[in-house]
Design an enzyme around this catalytic site. Structure first.
Site, PDB file in Angstrom:
ATOM      1  N   TYR A 174       8.094  19.816  22.474  1.00 38.11           N
ATOM      2  CA  TYR A 174       9.514  20.173  22.479  1.00 38.11           C
ATOM      3  C   TYR A 174       9.755  21.382  23.386  1.00 38.11           C
ATOM      4  CZ  TYR A 174       9.996  16.833  18.654  1.00 38.11           C
ATOM      5  OH  TYR A 174       9.997  15.682  17.900  1.00 38.11           O
ATOM      6  N   GLY A 318       0.684  16.697   5.220  1.00 28.95           N
ATOM      7  CA  GLY A 318       1.935  15.979   5.332  1.00 28.95           C
ATOM      8  C   GLY A 318       1.883  14.603   4.727  1.00 28.95           C
ATOM      9  N   ARG A 319       1.053  13.719   5.298  1.00 26.52           N
ATOM     10  CA  ARG A 319       1.038  12.324   4.845  1.00 26.52           C
ATOM     11  C   ARG A 319       0.635  12.198   3.379  1.00 26.52           C
ATOM     12  NH1 ARG A 319      -3.060  10.551   8.586  1.00 26.52           N
ATOM     13  NH2 ARG A 319      -3.011  12.638   9.488  1.00 26.52           N
TER      14      ARG A 319
END
Length: 395
Positions: A174, A318-319
């Site tokens: 980003y 996260g997952r």
């Protein structure tokens, strides 16, 4: 069993986490068209709060030109504060701390998402991945300064909404990373040039956000920074670049550094002869000056302990938090045997996973979500990039 990750951690600012487990920023793609918070998002985070020490909320754009995907949170307007307040409250149940990740997508967007406007970046250089990326327009100096101001304004809104901090998303290709990369930043003014020049934008954003915290926060308020350690493009960010940048972060106003990798056990993607773990390199470079949040395919208690054993102060996942909202609570109750390490498609509604998120878990993340209906062995990110890192690696 008592694990090290169950111990509290106190930042230098005095913010104390009740344990060292962090929920990684987990994109739900479930905000309204204008970036307003939805009940689906509130339910998703509320179901995962209360046990772990810290939740880092999914990324929110700080200015209209920074939107990177549909269903993305906005923190670009004071009208966003009311909904974000409800989101922060949902995350902060039972003493869990809440940080909101903020960003500008830069060239990782397109004119459809931006409602007819061309994406912008440091330079007019098209991203290699995805192949249908659009060439961005190079930002003017005035626009760069406006974005820096927008990061400060977003921080003020996060403070007003009740969060405990913000994390600058300088990873996953980003805008903050685009300015640091010799691939996407080919400017010759003060915002580009050599490696030090390419750090200038990130430094200016950090300084603006830190000043806003000093001016606006009525309580200790954290500032984090997330990095991606490498790019595979040539030219691109290499480990030595990131280590130099981490050295600067260690002397800056940030309160922690958070790495973005698909595996905590990754070695260099660009130099197969370098067998030292990237996590180990980062720990050495920080040398205790700032805490490191380690991450990458953490699922079991042993995985979490291994990351702390590498020298990270905190460990994120996260997952596994998508699959098992009660991960920490089950460990604390001595009920490890009941932890979900697989995800049944029929249980996703029960787990408060928003429908938009369910869609991309079944597509881009299918091979690593451990679906009970997947006949294939789970993919391994140890020596390759994960989808969320913003580029595709051909092995």
């Amino acid at each position: 069993m008592k694990y090290k990750f169950m111990e509290p951690y106190t930042f230098n600012k005095g913010v104390t986490l009740k344990n060292r487990m962090v929920m990684s920023p987990t994109t739900t793609m479930s905000s309204f068209y204008d970036g307003q918070v939805t009940n689906d998002e509130i339910a998703f985070y509320g179901a995962r709060a209360g046990g772990i020490g810290l939740i880092i909320g999914e990324v929110a754009n700080v200015i209209a030109s920074g939107k990177g995907f549909e269903g993305e949170l906005s923190i670009a307007d004071d009208r966003d504060i009311a909904g974000l307040s409800k989101l922060a409250a949902a995350m902060k149940q039972n003493g869990t701390k809440a940080i909101l990740q903020i960003f500008h997508a830069g060239r990782k967007s397109n004119d459809q998402i931006l409602r007819g406007k061309r994406p912008v970046s440091a330079s007019a250089v098209k991203a290699v991945f995805p192949p249908d990326s659009q060439e961005p327009r190079a930002l003017t100096v005035a626009e760069i300064e406006d974005i820096i101001v927008a990061f400060g304004a977003a921080t003020r809104r996060a403070i007003a909404a009740g969060f405990d901090g913000v994390e600058l998303h300088g990873a996953n290709t980003y805008l903050l990373q685009q300015f640091f990369s010799p691939n996407s930043n080919q400017r010759t003014d003060k915002w580009g040039g050599d490696r030090n020049g390419r750090m200038a934008f990130a430094k200016a954003v950090i300084n603006r956000v830190a000043a806003t915290i000093d001016e606006s926060a009525d309580r200790p308020f954290l500032l984090g920074y997330r990095i991606s350690p490498e790019e595979i493009e040539t030219p691109g960010i290499r480990l030595e670049d990131s280590l130099a940048f981490v050295d600067q972060l260690a002397e800056s106003a940030v309160d922690y550094v958070h790495v973005s990798m698909g595996s905590a056990h990754r070695t260099s993607l660009n130099n197969p002869a370098d067998h030292e773990l990237i996590m180990t390199k980062l720990v050495k470079q920080l040398a205790g000056r700032k805490p490191l949040i380690g991450v990458g395919s953490v699922e079991t208690p042993a995985d979490a302990e291994a990351v702390l054993g590498m020298g990270a102060e905190l460990v994120a996942m996260g997952r596994e938090m998508i699959r098992e909202p009660q991960w920490f609570e089950k460990i604390a109750d001595g009920d490890e045997a009941s932890i979900r390490y697989q995800l049944s498609p029929s249980e996703m509604d029960e787990l408060k996973i928003p429908r938009a998120m369910q869609g991309y878990l079944k597509t881009a993340f299918y091979s690593v979500m451990h679906f009970t209906t997947d006949p294939e062995a789970a993919a391994d990110y140890q020596n390759q990039a994960a989808p969320m890192e913003g580029f595709e690696q051909k092995l």
